[in-house]
Design a protein around this motif. Sequence first.
Motif, short mmCIF file in Angstrom:
data_model
loop_
_atom_site.label_atom_id
_atom_site.label_comp_id
_atom_site.label_asym_id
_atom_site.label_seq_id
_atom_site.Cartn_x
_atom_site.Cartn_y
_atom_site.Cartn_z
N VAL A 5 -104.67 79.05 -88.82
CA VAL A 5 -105.07 77.72 -88.38
C VAL A 5 -106.09 77.90 -87.27
N CYS A 6 -107.26 77.32 -87.44
CA CYS A 6 -108.29 77.41 -86.39
C CYS A 6 -108.67 76.00 -85.96
N GLY A 7 -109.21 75.90 -84.76
CA GLY A 7 -109.59 74.59 -84.27
C GLY A 7 -110.65 74.65 -83.20
N TYR A 8 -111.32 73.53 -83.03
CA TYR A 8 -112.32 73.40 -81.96
C TYR A 8 -112.34 71.98 -81.45
N GLU A 9 -112.85 71.81 -80.23
CA GLU A 9 -112.91 70.47 -79.64
C GLU A 9 -114.01 69.64 -80.31
N ALA A 10 -113.74 68.35 -80.40
CA ALA A 10 -114.76 67.43 -80.89
C ALA A 10 -115.96 67.47 -79.95
N GLY A 11 -117.15 67.55 -80.52
CA GLY A 11 -118.34 67.65 -79.68
C GLY A 11 -119.61 67.59 -80.48
N CYS A 12 -120.58 68.40 -80.07
CA CYS A 12 -121.93 68.30 -80.63
C CYS A 12 -122.01 68.66 -82.11
N LEU A 13 -121.10 69.49 -82.60
CA LEU A 13 -121.18 69.91 -84.00
C LEU A 13 -120.60 68.89 -84.96
N SER A 37 -109.48 64.89 -74.74
CA SER A 37 -108.66 64.20 -73.73
C SER A 37 -107.17 64.35 -73.97
N THR A 38 -106.78 64.87 -75.14
CA THR A 38 -105.35 64.98 -75.48
C THR A 38 -104.82 66.40 -75.33
N MET A 39 -105.68 67.34 -75.03
CA MET A 39 -105.25 68.74 -74.96
C MET A 39 -104.39 68.97 -73.72
N GLY A 40 -103.15 69.40 -73.95
CA GLY A 40 -102.19 69.45 -72.86
C GLY A 40 -102.01 70.79 -72.19
N ALA A 80 -109.35 80.19 -75.52
CA ALA A 80 -107.94 80.53 -75.35
C ALA A 80 -107.09 79.28 -75.19
N ALA A 81 -107.60 78.31 -74.44
CA ALA A 81 -106.86 77.06 -74.24
C ALA A 81 -106.68 76.32 -75.57
N ILE A 82 -107.72 76.33 -76.39
CA ILE A 82 -107.65 75.68 -77.70
C ILE A 82 -106.63 76.38 -78.59
N PHE A 122 -98.89 75.36 -79.76
CA PHE A 122 -97.82 74.52 -79.23
C PHE A 122 -97.97 73.05 -79.62
N ARG A 123 -98.97 72.79 -80.45
CA ARG A 123 -99.22 71.42 -80.95
C ARG A 123 -99.36 70.41 -79.81
N SER A 124 -100.00 70.82 -78.75
CA SER A 124 -100.18 69.94 -77.59
C SER A 124 -101.57 69.31 -77.62
N TYR A 125 -101.83 68.56 -78.68
CA TYR A 125 -103.12 67.91 -78.85
C TYR A 125 -102.97 66.82 -79.90
N SER A 126 -103.97 65.97 -79.97
CA SER A 126 -104.09 65.00 -81.06
C SER A 126 -105.30 65.39 -81.90
N GLU A 127 -105.12 65.32 -83.19
CA GLU A 127 -106.18 65.72 -84.10
C GLU A 127 -107.16 64.58 -84.34
N VAL A 128 -108.44 64.89 -84.33
CA VAL A 128 -109.47 63.89 -84.59
C VAL A 128 -109.49 63.57 -86.09
N TYR A 129 -109.57 62.29 -86.39
CA TYR A 129 -109.66 61.89 -87.79
C TYR A 129 -111.01 62.33 -88.35
N VAL A 130 -110.99 62.99 -89.48
CA VAL A 130 -112.22 63.45 -90.12
C VAL A 130 -112.58 62.46 -91.24
N PRO A 131 -113.72 61.82 -91.14
CA PRO A 131 -114.10 60.82 -92.14
C PRO A 131 -114.23 61.43 -93.54
N THR A 132 -113.83 60.64 -94.53
CA THR A 132 -114.05 61.04 -95.91
C THR A 132 -115.51 60.78 -96.28
#
Length: 226
Positions: free
Chosen positions: A59-67, A88-91, A106-108, A114-124
């Motif tokens: 499982v990989c992830g990145y913060e919502a941003g410029c990409l 804003s939800t990363m705990g 590392a924080a991501i 630990f699932r300490s975040y909310s996932e951004v909805y990805v548009p279809t």
Amino acid sequence: MKSIIYLGMDVHKESYTICCYDMDSDNVKYKQTMLSDYRNILKYVERIRVGYGKDNDVVCGYEAGCLGYSLYHKLTAHGINCVILAPSTMGLTDARHIKTDKRDAAAIARCLAFRSYSEVYVPTKQDEAVKEYIRMRDAHKDTLKRVKKQILSYVLRLGFKFDCKSYWTIKHMTWLKSLEMDKLFRETLDEYLLTYEQLTDKIERLDQRIEELALEEEYREKVSKL
């Protein structure tokens, strides 16, 4: 034993910094900075799988941003489970340390584990198509605003003033169409008015289409709440 490998990615236009969080040892490992090409991430994932075992999930992830969603789509198209985290939800971020790409990655990774975040909805694809349709409608609306301003400025420069306060009513349009002026001046105003009417008709048609889209099953409930 099958386990999940959590990869945190701090992504920028020119570079990606990626690392792996090991829950057993509570350590962040294999930190690496690479050029911003999704294929470099695929190669990194393959190396990690060799070390941890091919059967383990990633499982990989990145913060919502410029990409935006571009990296997400490229990775998921190659079978990589990817999420986009709402910053804003990363705990598990640590404000005491100076931010660096490696620390952010590392924080991501820890947030994923630990699932300490909310996932951004990805548009279809349908969401993206509707968004572009609405954006097109808004562009025509902006053009209409400019045309209205051009018409008002034009008749004012010619010395005509509408006595009522309500513009673009039937009374106002009748007044504009009845103004007497030299031929070329009149021709110019008629062209302005023709553009105004065409845009008004088009926007009305586009609004009707948007109302139809809002009634489709995937949007009906959310639109009703609005």
